[in-house]
Design an enzyme around this catalytic site. Structure first.
Site, short mmCIF file in Angstrom:
data_model
loop_
_atom_site.label_atom_id
_atom_site.label_comp_id
_atom_site.label_asym_id
_atom_site.label_seq_id
_atom_site.Cartn_x
_atom_site.Cartn_y
_atom_site.Cartn_z
N ASN A 12 0.86 -1.08 0.01
CA ASN A 12 -0.25 -0.26 0.06
C ASN A 12 0.74 1.34 0.12
OD1 ASN A 12 -2.16 2.02 0.37
ND2 ASN A 12 -2.72 1.15 2.53
N TRP A 13 1.02 1.95 -0.96
CA TRP A 13 2.20 2.90 -1.07
C TRP A 13 0.92 4.40 -0.46
CZ3 TRP A 13 4.75 3.52 -6.85
CH2 TRP A 13 5.36 2.52 -6.76
N LYS A 14 -0.15 4.12 -0.10
CA LYS A 14 -0.61 5.54 0.37
C LYS A 14 -0.38 6.39 -0.72
CE LYS A 14 0.03 3.49 4.69
NZ LYS A 14 -0.03 3.59 6.23
N HIS A 99 -9.79 1.47 5.00
CA HIS A 99 -7.87 1.26 6.02
C HIS A 99 -8.22 2.03 6.55
CE1 HIS A 99 -3.66 2.80 6.61
NE2 HIS A 99 -3.72 1.37 6.24
N GLU A 101 -7.20 4.58 7.50
CA GLU A 101 -7.02 6.43 7.88
C GLU A 101 -7.56 6.89 7.06
OE1 GLU A 101 -2.65 6.06 4.95
OE2 GLU A 101 -2.33 4.82 7.92
N GLU A 169 -5.14 -4.92 10.39
CA GLU A 169 -4.01 -3.95 10.24
C GLU A 169 -4.46 -2.63 11.97
OE1 GLU A 169 -2.41 -3.04 6.83
OE2 GLU A 169 -4.18 -1.67 7.00
N GLY A 175 2.49 2.44 10.89
CA GLY A 175 3.95 3.24 10.86
C GLY A 175 4.21 3.71 12.43
N SER A 215 3.52 -1.80 10.48
CA SER A 215 5.04 -1.98 10.53
C SER A 215 5.16 -3.61 10.27
CB SER A 215 4.82 -1.93 11.65
OG SER A 215 4.18 -0.15 12.34
N GLY A 236 3.08 -0.86 4.19
CA GLY A 236 2.69 0.28 3.84
C GLY A 236 4.22 0.42 3.20
N GLY A 237 4.44 1.31 4.58
CA GLY A 237 6.09 2.06 4.51
C GLY A 237 7.12 1.69 4.12
P1 PGA Z 1 3.16 0.62 7.57
O1 PGA Z 1 1.38 0.35 6.64
O2 PGA Z 1 3.40 -1.05 7.03
O3 PGA Z 1 3.45 1.83 6.98
O4 PGA Z 1 3.00 0.46 9.17
C1 PGA Z 1 0.31 -0.46 6.40
C2 PGA Z 1 -0.64 0.12 6.06
O5 PGA Z 1 -0.77 1.19 6.86
O6 PGA Z 1 -1.60 -0.83 5.06
#
Ligand code: PGA
Length: 253
Positions: A12-14, A99, A101, A169, A175, A215, A236-237
């Site tokens: 997930n590049w966001k 998600h 977010e 998640e 993050g 993470s 994510g990251g």
């Molecule tokens: P992260 O994000 O790996 O940066 O913790 C995961 C996500 O939000 O899908």
């Protein structure tokens, strides 16, 4: 891992990535060797602006692409929205929905998430439905109850193992570099499998891919992927670095 389920690692590049960053996707494709192809599915979910280009760049690589959200509607006067039909038209085959977010920053309720997941399935996309508790909810001992409630509200009726992916998640792990213990992940993923059994029937639930997200890094991926009922990762990251994403995929394979 569940022996009978082929794992999925989705990136997930966001809201990150310009055209030049498609090099990350092509780098991942180069590293996705025969051994990995035999053992793990990969998907990259770039921002919508890059989805068509990413799908084209990954053609023939067997790496799927996906959107990070979709509208509940197919088309019409919904300025700024992207429909599941449009995502599918770019070559995408997945859509992340719900998600944290989106739930937190855009006030999405489980009912909205369910409508989005349904719209995705109608467009023949596989929704990756995200659920997870906040730190307060975990500290209050309510994590499992909260996640079960999110599942009951968010999962479309009639979903099958082929048309649904669920991602657990924990909000506090996204993050932050923090991850739950393997025991906590095991407890939650078993609870998710059982709740899906009640919603969709045991046979269907047994085949649904349950991803862990929050993470995930190459250094902790093997431990997390070894947990029962964890069938891959939503990253994510670490998905913004080809080497890290491939490291996680390798741990999964
Ligand atoms: P992260 O994000 O790996 O940066 O913790 C995961 C996500 O939000 O899908």
């Amino acid at each position: 891992m569940t022996r009978t389920i082929r794992p999925l690692v989705a990136g997930n590049w966001k809201m990150n990535g310009l055209k030049a960053d498609l090099a990350i996707a092509t780098e991942v494709a180069k590293g996705y060797d025969t051994g990995m192809k035999a053992a793990v599915d990969l998907a990259i979910c770039p921002p919508a602006t890059l989805l068509y280009l990413a799908s084209a760049a990954l053609l023939g690589s067997r790496i799927a692409t996906g959107g990070q959200d979709c509208s509940t509607q197919d088309s019409g006067a919904f300025t700024g929205e992207t429909s599941a039909v449009m995502l599918a038209d770019t070559g995408a085959t997945f859509a992340i929905v719900g998600h944290s977010e989106r739930r937190t920053l855009h006030g999405e309720t489980s009912a909205t998430v369910k409508d989005k997941a349904q719209a995705a399935q109608k467009a023949l996309l596989v929704p990756i439905v995200c659920v997870g508790e906040t730190r307060d909810e975990r500290e209050a001992g309510k994590a499992v109850a909260i996640v079960k409630k999110q599942l009951r509200g968010s999962i479309p009726d009639g979903s099958t193992a082929a048309t649904l992916v669920v991602a657990y998640e924990p909000v506090w792990a996204i993050g932050t570099g923090l991850t739950p213990t393997a025991a906590d992940v095991a407890e939650m993923h078993e609870a998710i499998r059982n709740e899906l059994g009640r919603l969709l029937g045991k046979v269907t639930a047994a085949g649904v891919r349950l991803l862990y997200g929050g993470s995930v890094k190459p250094s902790n991926a093997a431990e997390l992927m070894n947990v029962a009922n964890v069938d891959g990762a939503l990253v994510g990251g670490a998905s913004l670095k080809a080497e890290d994403f491939l490291g996680i995929a390798r741990a999964c394979a």
